[in-house]
Design a protein around this motif. Structure first.
Motif, PDB file in Angstrom:
ATOM      1  N   ASP A   1       0.826  -1.211   0.000  1.00  0.00           N
ATOM      2  CA  ASP A   1       0.000   0.000   0.000  1.00  0.00           C
ATOM      3  C   ASP A   1       0.860   1.261   0.000  1.00  0.00           C
ATOM      4  OD1 ASP A   1      -2.340  -1.445  -0.031  1.00  0.00           O
ATOM      5  OD2 ASP A   1      -2.639  -1.352   2.151  1.00  0.00           O
ATOM      6  N   GLU A   2       1.916   1.248   0.792  1.00  0.00           N
ATOM      7  CA  GLU A   2       2.786   2.429   0.903  1.00  0.00           C
ATOM      8  C   GLU A   2       3.488   2.739  -0.415  1.00  0.00           C
ATOM      9  OE1 GLU A   2       5.536   1.796   4.059  1.00  0.00           O
ATOM     10  OE2 GLU A   2       3.995   1.766   5.639  1.00  0.00           O
ATOM     11  N   HIS A   3       3.779   1.706  -1.199  1.00  0.00           N
ATOM     12  CA  HIS A   3       4.582   1.899  -2.411  1.00  0.00           C
ATOM     13  C   HIS A   3       3.786   1.690  -3.694  1.00  0.00           C
ATOM     14  CE1 HIS A   3       8.400   2.309  -0.218  1.00  0.00           C
ATOM     15  NE2 HIS A   3       7.907   1.409   0.617  1.00  0.00           N
ATOM     16  N   GLY A   4       2.481   1.577  -3.581  1.00  0.00           N
ATOM     17  CA  GLY A   4       1.647   1.475  -4.766  1.00  0.00           C
ATOM     18  C   GLY A   4       1.825   0.198  -5.557  1.00  0.00           C
ATOM     19  N   VAL A   5       2.089  -0.910  -4.850  1.00  0.00           N
ATOM     20  CA  VAL A   5       2.258  -2.215  -5.482  1.00  0.00           C
ATOM     21  C   VAL A   5       0.954  -2.992  -5.334  1.00  0.00           C
ATOM     22  CG1 VAL A   5       3.554  -4.380  -5.425  1.00  0.00           C
ATOM     23  CG2 VAL A   5       4.741  -2.211  -5.053  1.00  0.00           C
ATOM     24  N   ALA A   6       0.568  -3.702  -6.363  1.00  0.00           N
ATOM     25  CA  ALA A   6      -0.762  -4.308  -6.405  1.00  0.00           C
ATOM     26  C   ALA A   6      -0.976  -5.402  -5.366  1.00  0.00           C
ATOM     27  CB  ALA A   6      -1.027  -4.866  -7.805  1.00  0.00           C
ATOM     28  N   HIS A   7       0.037  -6.250  -5.133  1.00  0.00           N
ATOM     29  CA  HIS A   7      -0.165  -7.435  -4.289  1.00  0.00           C
ATOM     30  C   HIS A   7       0.886  -7.490  -3.180  1.00  0.00           C
ATOM     31  CE1 HIS A   7      -2.968  -9.135  -7.247  1.00  0.00           C
ATOM     32  NE2 HIS A   7      -2.109  -8.720  -8.171  1.00  0.00           N
ATOM     33  N   GLY A   8       0.447  -7.888  -1.987  1.00  0.00           N
ATOM     34  CA  GLY A   8       1.334  -8.159  -0.870  1.00  0.00           C
ATOM     35  C   GLY A   8       0.975  -9.496  -0.275  1.00  0.00           C
ATOM     36  N   ILE A   9       1.929 -10.433  -0.262  1.00  0.00           N
ATOM     37  CA  ILE A   9       1.651 -11.789   0.221  1.00  0.00           C
ATOM     38  C   ILE A   9       2.769 -12.239   1.153  1.00  0.00           C
ATOM     39  CG2 ILE A   9       0.308 -12.427  -1.821  1.00  0.00           C
ATOM     40  CD1 ILE A   9       2.741 -13.934  -2.872  1.00  0.00           C
ATOM     41  N   SER A  10       2.483 -13.286   1.935  1.00  0.00           N
ATOM     42  CA  SER A  10       3.482 -13.833   2.850  1.00  0.00           C
ATOM     43  C   SER A  10       4.332 -14.880   2.131  1.00  0.00           C
ATOM     44  CB  SER A  10       2.791 -14.486   4.053  1.00  0.00           C
ATOM     45  OG  SER A  10       2.097 -15.662   3.636  1.00  0.00           O
ATOM     46  N   TYR A  11       5.423 -15.279   2.786  1.00  0.00           N
ATOM     47  CA  TYR A  11       6.264 -16.337   2.224  1.00  0.00           C
ATOM     48  C   TYR A  11       5.473 -17.629   2.039  1.00  0.00           C
ATOM     49  CZ  TYR A  11      10.333 -13.409   3.356  1.00  0.00           C
ATOM     50  OH  TYR A  11      11.243 -12.396   3.426  1.00  0.00           O
ATOM     51  N   ASP A  12       4.660 -17.972   3.035  1.00  0.00           N
ATOM     52  CA  ASP A  12       3.861 -19.198   2.919  1.00  0.00           C
ATOM     53  C   ASP A  12       2.907 -19.110   1.728  1.00  0.00           C
ATOM     54  OD1 ASP A  12       5.082 -20.359   5.095  1.00  0.00           O
ATOM     55  OD2 ASP A  12       3.531 -19.745   6.533  1.00  0.00           O
ATOM     56  N   GLU A  13       2.296 -17.950   1.554  1.00  0.00           N
ATOM     57  CA  GLU A  13       1.392 -17.783   0.415  1.00  0.00           C
ATOM     58  C   GLU A  13       2.148 -17.864  -0.910  1.00  0.00           C
ATOM     59  OE1 GLU A  13      -2.083 -14.909   2.288  1.00  0.00           O
ATOM     60  OE2 GLU A  13      -0.110 -14.053   1.846  1.00  0.00           O
ATOM     61  N   PHE A  14       3.370 -17.337  -0.934  1.00  0.00           N
ATOM     62  CA  PHE A  14       4.197 -17.454  -2.133  1.00  0.00           C
ATOM     63  C   PHE A  14       4.454 -18.922  -2.463  1.00  0.00           C
ATOM     64  CE2 PHE A  14       8.513 -18.149  -3.782  1.00  0.00           C
ATOM     65  CZ  PHE A  14       8.408 -17.518  -5.021  1.00  0.00           C
ATOM     66  N   HIS A  15       4.874 -19.690  -1.455  1.00  0.00           N
ATOM     67  CA  HIS A  15       5.147 -21.115  -1.679  1.00  0.00           C
ATOM     68  C   HIS A  15       3.890 -21.850  -2.161  1.00  0.00           C
ATOM     69  CE1 HIS A  15       9.235 -21.148  -0.250  1.00  0.00           C
ATOM     70  NE2 HIS A  15       8.905 -20.724   0.967  1.00  0.00           N
ATOM     71  N   ASP A  16       2.715 -21.396  -1.707  1.00  0.00           N
ATOM     72  CA  ASP A  16       1.455 -22.039  -2.086  1.00  0.00           C
ATOM     73  C   ASP A  16       0.945 -21.577  -3.456  1.00  0.00           C
ATOM     74  OD1 ASP A  16       1.416 -23.487   0.252  1.00  0.00           O
ATOM     75  OD2 ASP A  16       0.126 -22.063   1.324  1.00  0.00           O
ATOM     76  N   GLY A  17       1.634 -20.635  -4.067  1.00  0.00           N
ATOM     77  CA  GLY A  17       1.273 -20.222  -5.425  1.00  0.00           C
ATOM     78  C   GLY A  17       0.345 -19.034  -5.521  1.00  0.00           C
ATOM     79  N   ALA A  18       0.249 -18.238  -4.445  1.00  0.00           N
ATOM     80  CA  ALA A  18      -0.613 -17.050  -4.487  1.00  0.00           C
ATOM     81  C   ALA A  18      -0.074 -16.028  -5.485  1.00  0.00           C
ATOM     82  CB  ALA A  18      -0.707 -16.410  -3.099  1.00  0.00           C
ATOM     83  N   ALA A  19      -0.974 -15.374  -6.178  1.00  0.00           N
ATOM     84  CA  ALA A  19      -0.669 -14.249  -7.082  1.00  0.00           C
ATOM     85  C   ALA A  19       0.272 -14.623  -8.222  1.00  0.00           C
ATOM     86  CB  ALA A  19      -0.085 -13.070  -6.292  1.00  0.00           C
ATOM     87  N   THR A  20       0.321 -15.889  -8.609  1.00  0.00           N
ATOM     88  CA  THR A  20       1.277 -16.291  -9.657  1.00  0.00           C
ATOM     89  C   THR A  20       0.988 -15.636 -11.002  1.00  0.00           C
ATOM     90  OG1 THR A  20      -0.077 -18.278 -10.036  1.00  0.00           O
ATOM     91  CG2 THR A  20       1.876 -18.515  -8.652  1.00  0.00           C
ATOM     92  N   ASP A  21      -0.262 -15.267 -11.244  1.00  0.00           N
ATOM     93  CA  ASP A  21      -0.583 -14.613 -12.522  1.00  0.00           C
ATOM     94  C   ASP A  21      -0.135 -13.156 -12.554  1.00  0.00           C
ATOM     95  OD1 ASP A  21      -1.744 -16.926 -13.426  1.00  0.00           O
ATOM     96  OD2 ASP A  21      -3.779 -16.344 -12.836  1.00  0.00           O
TER      97      ASP A  21
END
Length: 356
Positions: A64-84
């Motif tokens: 939010d502070e830097h105007g980036v669309a997605h913020g996810i955790s490491y666990d969510e990254f490993h699970d494939g969140a926001a891959t598109d």
């Protein structure tokens, strides 16, 4: 000389000006947020679409502070969140965590640019190379000096014979780590996270890799000494480190590094006919001092700091991804540095000459 100076800052590596690579940044410390993120946002071929941190709350807050669309955790990254949302992953975590994120990125078919050193040990670096090659993903190790115009011009001069036959190299990289980051429990002083040590892994690698790049020669043997006196460095062996390496074709290299010293960076190459002295050499504002016979000259490019170095590096990586071009600083290139660093530490511990 005038024509050479006129093209000093030109991107001799660029093959495209079209297209965009979308990045996920992993590891949201000061380097990623204050240097890598603005470097990509100011680049020609990249944008940051995803931030990945230890918690979803932190990642979303920074997004939010830097105007980036997605913020996810490491666990969510490993699970494939926001891959598109992203095409490539920048790994800027402590060294010992690099492998697990490259493994997940490879499983998702994502390209990776991984900070140096590429991992904490040679064994883990070898596993990284294996997974990248088995999944056929592009893997680049983030040696930003290789896209610095001064370093590239130095390489051109060596290849053109300016110094004659290279004879010797001196490289130093030192900084007052505890003044920069006043925390004795930081990860760079924890061998479980940093790897073989702190000064050679974090600083000495600049001299070693930049010399390899400019001279196109690898070390074949190394002698080394190191010591740690300050209590904050009690778990790592190399508060101070000095090494003598023999490179291919008999070129001698002396390299020193310390995380507890006055800030100084230098890489000096001396040959049978001349000398190229980069001083300061690393961390932005690289300046070239030339000597040959009675001729001396100094060349600097203004406004070239670490962020601009990173911008060049990210655009180089994107250029290669968008054109399916070769990546010279690939996993195997980074693996060789890991083997050199291991040999430096082995030589210091044993007191023997270690061959590579």
């Amino acid at each position: 000389m005038k024509d050479w100076l006129d093209g000093y800052d030109e991107r001799d590596w660029q093959t495209t000006t079209e297209g965009t690579v979308r990045y996920a940044l992993l590891g949201l410390g000061w380097w990623s947020i204050d240097v890598a993120l603005p470097a990509i946002e100011n680049s020609d071929l990249g944008e940051v679409t995803t931030l990945v941190s230890s918690s979803t709350e932190k990642a979303e807050r920074l997004a939010d502070e830097h105007g980036v669309a997605h913020g996810i955790s490491y666990d969510e990254f490993h699970d494939g969140a926001a891959t598109d949302a992203y095409d490539a992953v920048y790994v800027g975590t402590p060294n010992a965590y690099h492998l697990e994120y490259v493994e997940s990125a490879a499983a998702m078919g994502k390209a990776v640019i991984c900070e140096k050193p590429m991992e904490s040990t040679v064994d883990r670096a070898e596993r990284m190379v294996e997974v990248a090659e088995s999944e056929a993903i592009p893997l680049m190790i983030a040696y930003r000096m290789q896209t610095d115009p001064t370093v590239r011009r130095a390489k051109e001069l060596v290849e053109a014979g300016f110094v004659g036959d290279p004879v010797s190299v001196y490289g130093n990289n030192s900084q007052p780590l505890l003044e920069m980051i006043p925390d004795e429990d930081q990860w760079r002083l924890d061998p479980d996270l940093s790897g073989y040590g702190t000064s050679v892994m974090d600083l000495g690698i600049y001299s070693l890799n930049t010399a390899r790049f400019i001279l196109d020669r690898d070390p074949v043997s190394v002698q080394s000494q190191m010591r740690s006196d300050h209590e904050a460095f009690s778990e790592v062996p190399d508060e101070r480190s000095g090494s003598l390496l023999v490179l291919e074709d008999g070129v001698r290299m002396v390299t020193t590094a310390s995380q507890h010293a006055h800030e100084d960076t230098q890489l000096k190459i001396t040959g049978t006919e001349g000398q190229i002295d980069l001083r300061p050499a690393f961390h932005g504002e690289c300046k070239m001092h030339l000597s040959r016979g009675e001729m001396t000259a100094s060349v600097a490019h203004e406004g070239f700091d670490s962020q601009r170095e990173m911008r060049e590096e990210f655009d180089f990586f994107a250029d290669r991804l968008l054109t399916d071009g070769d990546i010279p600083a690939d996993g195997r290139h980074g693996l060789q540095d890991m083997r050199i660093i291991r040999a430096v530490h082995q030589a210091a511990e044993s007191g023997d000459v270690v061959t590579l």
